[in-house]
Design a protein around this motif. Structure first.
Motif, PDB file in Angstrom:
ATOM      1  N   CYS A   1       0.840  -1.196   0.000  1.00  0.00           N
ATOM      2  CA  CYS A   1       0.000   0.000   0.000  1.00  0.00           C
ATOM      3  C   CYS A   1       0.873   1.242   0.000  1.00  0.00           C
ATOM      4  O   CYS A   1       2.010   1.231   0.486  1.00  0.00           O
ATOM      5  N   THR A   2       0.348   2.316  -0.567  1.00  0.00           N
ATOM      6  CA  THR A   2       1.067   3.581  -0.593  1.00  0.00           C
ATOM      7  C   THR A   2       0.786   4.348   0.692  1.00  0.00           C
ATOM      8  O   THR A   2      -0.096   3.992   1.474  1.00  0.00           O
ATOM      9  N   GLY A   3       1.540   5.431   0.877  1.00  0.00           N
ATOM     10  CA  GLY A   3       1.311   6.275   2.041  1.00  0.00           C
ATOM     11  C   GLY A   3      -0.066   6.892   2.048  1.00  0.00           C
ATOM     12  O   GLY A   3      -0.586   7.267   3.101  1.00  0.00           O
ATOM     13  N   ALA A   4      -0.690   6.982   0.872  1.00  0.00           N
ATOM     14  CA  ALA A   4      -2.053   7.522   0.772  1.00  0.00           C
ATOM     15  C   ALA A   4      -3.119   6.449   0.933  1.00  0.00           C
ATOM     16  O   ALA A   4      -4.307   6.716   0.733  1.00  0.00           O
ATOM     17  N   GLY A   5      -2.699   5.213   1.272  1.00  0.00           N
ATOM     18  CA  GLY A   5      -3.656   4.153   1.539  1.00  0.00           C
ATOM     19  C   GLY A   5      -4.220   3.486   0.304  1.00  0.00           C
ATOM     20  O   GLY A   5      -5.321   2.926   0.354  1.00  0.00           O
ATOM     21  N   LYS A   6      -3.489   3.506  -0.792  1.00  0.00           N
ATOM     22  CA  LYS A   6      -3.942   2.827  -1.998  1.00  0.00           C
ATOM     23  C   LYS A   6      -3.343   1.418  -2.049  1.00  0.00           C
ATOM     24  O   LYS A   6      -2.136   1.242  -1.870  1.00  0.00           O
ATOM     25  N   LEU A   7      -4.181   0.416  -2.293  1.00  0.00           N
ATOM     26  CA  LEU A   7      -3.731  -0.958  -2.430  1.00  0.00           C
ATOM     27  C   LEU A   7      -3.123  -1.143  -3.820  1.00  0.00           C
ATOM     28  O   LEU A   7      -3.741  -0.779  -4.829  1.00  0.00           O
ATOM     29  N   VAL A   8      -1.914  -1.747  -3.862  1.00  0.00           N
ATOM     30  CA  VAL A   8      -1.161  -1.848  -5.108  1.00  0.00           C
ATOM     31  C   VAL A   8      -0.791  -3.300  -5.355  1.00  0.00           C
ATOM     32  O   VAL A   8      -0.419  -4.033  -4.424  1.00  0.00           O
ATOM     33  N   ARG A   9      -0.879  -3.706  -6.632  1.00  0.00           N
ATOM     34  CA  ARG A   9      -0.364  -5.012  -7.049  1.00  0.00           C
ATOM     35  C   ARG A   9       0.737  -4.778  -8.078  1.00  0.00           C
ATOM     36  O   ARG A   9       0.557  -4.048  -9.049  1.00  0.00           O
ATOM     37  N   ILE A  10       1.885  -5.446  -7.849  1.00  0.00           N
ATOM     38  CA  ILE A  10       3.065  -5.254  -8.693  1.00  0.00           C
ATOM     39  C   ILE A  10       3.333  -6.547  -9.457  1.00  0.00           C
ATOM     40  O   ILE A  10       3.325  -7.629  -8.872  1.00  0.00           O
TER      41      ILE A  10
ATOM     42  N   LEU B   1      -5.349  -1.063  -7.068  1.00  0.00           N
ATOM     43  CA  LEU B   1      -6.537  -1.910  -7.026  1.00  0.00           C
ATOM     44  C   LEU B   1      -7.697  -1.275  -6.268  1.00  0.00           C
ATOM     45  O   LEU B   1      -8.859  -1.486  -6.627  1.00  0.00           O
ATOM     46  N   ALA B   2      -7.382  -0.550  -5.193  1.00  0.00           N
ATOM     47  CA  ALA B   2      -8.450  -0.027  -4.348  1.00  0.00           C
ATOM     48  C   ALA B   2      -7.915   1.076  -3.455  1.00  0.00           C
ATOM     49  O   ALA B   2      -6.703   1.175  -3.221  1.00  0.00           O
ATOM     50  N   GLN B   3      -8.838   1.907  -2.985  1.00  0.00           N
ATOM     51  CA  GLN B   3      -8.519   2.896  -1.964  1.00  0.00           C
ATOM     52  C   GLN B   3      -8.891   2.317  -0.609  1.00  0.00           C
ATOM     53  O   GLN B   3     -10.052   1.979  -0.368  1.00  0.00           O
ATOM     54  N   LEU B   4      -7.913   2.163   0.287  1.00  0.00           N
ATOM     55  CA  LEU B   4      -8.161   1.632   1.617  1.00  0.00           C
ATOM     56  C   LEU B   4      -8.501   2.763   2.575  1.00  0.00           C
ATOM     57  O   LEU B   4      -8.252   3.938   2.283  1.00  0.00           O
ATOM     58  N   THR B   5      -9.031   2.400   3.728  1.00  0.00           N
ATOM     59  CA  THR B   5      -9.320   3.409   4.751  1.00  0.00           C
ATOM     60  C   THR B   5      -8.110   3.677   5.624  1.00  0.00           C
ATOM     61  O   THR B   5      -8.144   4.592   6.447  1.00  0.00           O
TER      62      THR B   5
END
Length: 412
Positions: A82-91, A100-104
């Motif tokens: 996940c990024t510092g902005a809470g975005k779920l990432v697949r590499i 993939l998604a915005q996390l809380t």
């Protein structure tokens, strides 16, 4: 001069279309360094086999995003984080990242559960399980508890043992390893002693044989999950620029190690060769052959353990081990043989075993040489050392009558 290269990924955030390219799973860690500006730089770590020194080579590109909480998912051979902005990432295997998604929430620490179901993110007061199977990436939050009381945990990274499924962290405040129950959030603070690591481990990851590794710049440490102690370390320079470092690993689908125990012996002695096999290919490996040509002057005494069946084609009374048609299920187990010798010149003796007909990723059968887990290098031969046997005999006064005999027994 021989080197080990640790593969790292260049991450660019573009949408991925079509089939995902797999990230190679070959028993190497993936490390991401993020500086104070939020820029992630990737490094290749090399170990000089002559000196044992480790050094880092920066990857020529940067990602432009701060990424943490990464874990390798064997089921689709991708890395999640996940990024510092809470975005779920697949590499994927090209290093490209798909959001993939915005996390809380966001988190510094994380790993993927061995069954591939969750990206488990560790925060100061809770675990957050991100469901990777449903496609909706639901979040389940589980507060930490210790003896039924809610607690905080200052662990900069967490790592699952790929074989046992146990989740480990390292509390930077208490300076000790901890075990976390991902179902209940219970934290075991009592099992391990404190160790002298000032700021904790920014990255934790396992190799295929249950060794836990931690990065605390400027060193990489190998930790013992039974004792909680540091077994060894490798000095390494990674330019984190005052920022953060995170890591994960894929411990490899199939691994083969050979250990000599004890590795230092005297003349007229015996030792055990332990052939450890880790199978994470997702299927039972059949039709496997294991072969080892032992140094001249050393003979196989017996096969102490063989859980894989097959036929013993060559063994006791020779220096040639050949086990044919083994059946190796998923998990970790070992073949053990005992060898002996009467006399060998003082010195070091090396050799490697080979395991044949292994099928990885539905490819053609391949052969693998053994690795010596005592060293930090890969695919190196296993050795033992023969030392001189020194005995000092005490002087004695001996009186013999005529026509009598005296027997001197020099048995060791």
């Amino acid at each position: 001069m021989r080197y080990i290269t640790v593969y790292l990924l260049f991450i660019s955030f573009t949408a991925l279309y079509g089939q995902t390219i797999p990230v190679p799973c070959n028993n190497t860690p993936f490390l991401i360094s993020s500086d104070t500006t939020g820029t992630s730089t990737l490094y290749t770590i090399k170990i000089d086999s002559a000196t044992g020194a480790a050094y880092s080579v920066p990857f020529p590109n940067t990602s432009g995003r701060k990424i943490n909480g990464i874990g390798y998912r064997l089921q689709d051979k991708s890395i999640y984080g996940c990024t510092g902005a809470g975005k779920l990432v697949r590499i994927d295997g090209t290093g490209k990242g798909e959001i993939l998604a915005q996390l809380t929430i966001s988190a510094l620490a994380g790993d993927v559960s061995p069954d591939g179901k969750y990206l488990v993110l560790a925060r100061l007061n809770e675990l957050v399980l991100i469901d990777l199977e449903s496609g909706f990436y639901e979040e389940t939050k589980i507060p930490y508890t210790y003896r039924n009381y809610k607690v905080t945990l200052a662990s900069l990274d967490v790592a699952f043992n790929p074989s046992t499924g146990i989740l480990y962290g390292f509390d930077a405040g208490k300076k000790k390893m901890v075990i976390i129950d991902p179902k209940t959030g219970a934290v075991d603070f009592d099992r391990y002693p404190t160790v002298d690591i000032k700021a904790g481990f920014a990255a934790l990851y396992f190799d295929s044989y249950g060794n836990l590794w931690g990065s605390a710049l400027p060193d990489l440490y190998r930790l013992n999950t039974f004792t909680g102690q540091i077994e060894s370390k490798i000095p390494v320079l990674i330019h984190a620029d005052g920022g953060r470092l995170d890591g994960c690993s894929c411990p490899g689908a199939f691994n083969f190690q050979k250990t000599a125990w004890p590795d230092t012996i005297s003349h007229c002695s015996a030792l055990d060769y332990i052939f450890s096999i880790s199978n994470r290919t997702g299927e039972t490996q059949t039709g496997i052959d294991l072969e080892d040509w032992i140094p001249d002057g050393v003979l196989i005494e017996k096969v102490v353990k063989n859980p894989f069946g097959g036929q013993l084609t060559s063994g006791p009374g020779t220096n040639h081990l050949l086990l044919n048609d083994l059946s190796i299920p998923e998990g970790i187990d070992s073949v053990i043989i005992r060898v002996k010798f009467d006399y060998l010149p003082t010195g070091e003796y090396k050799n490697q075993a080979v395991i044949k007909n292994v099928k990885i990723n539905s490819a053609q059968p391949t052969n693998l040489v053994s690795d010596n887990p005592v060293t930090h290098f890969i695919f190196d031969s296993t050795s033992f050392f023969v030392k001189d046997l020194v005995k000092t005999l005490k002087p004695i006064d001996l009186y013999l009558c005529n026509d009598t005999t005296f027997v001197v027994d020099a048995t060791v």
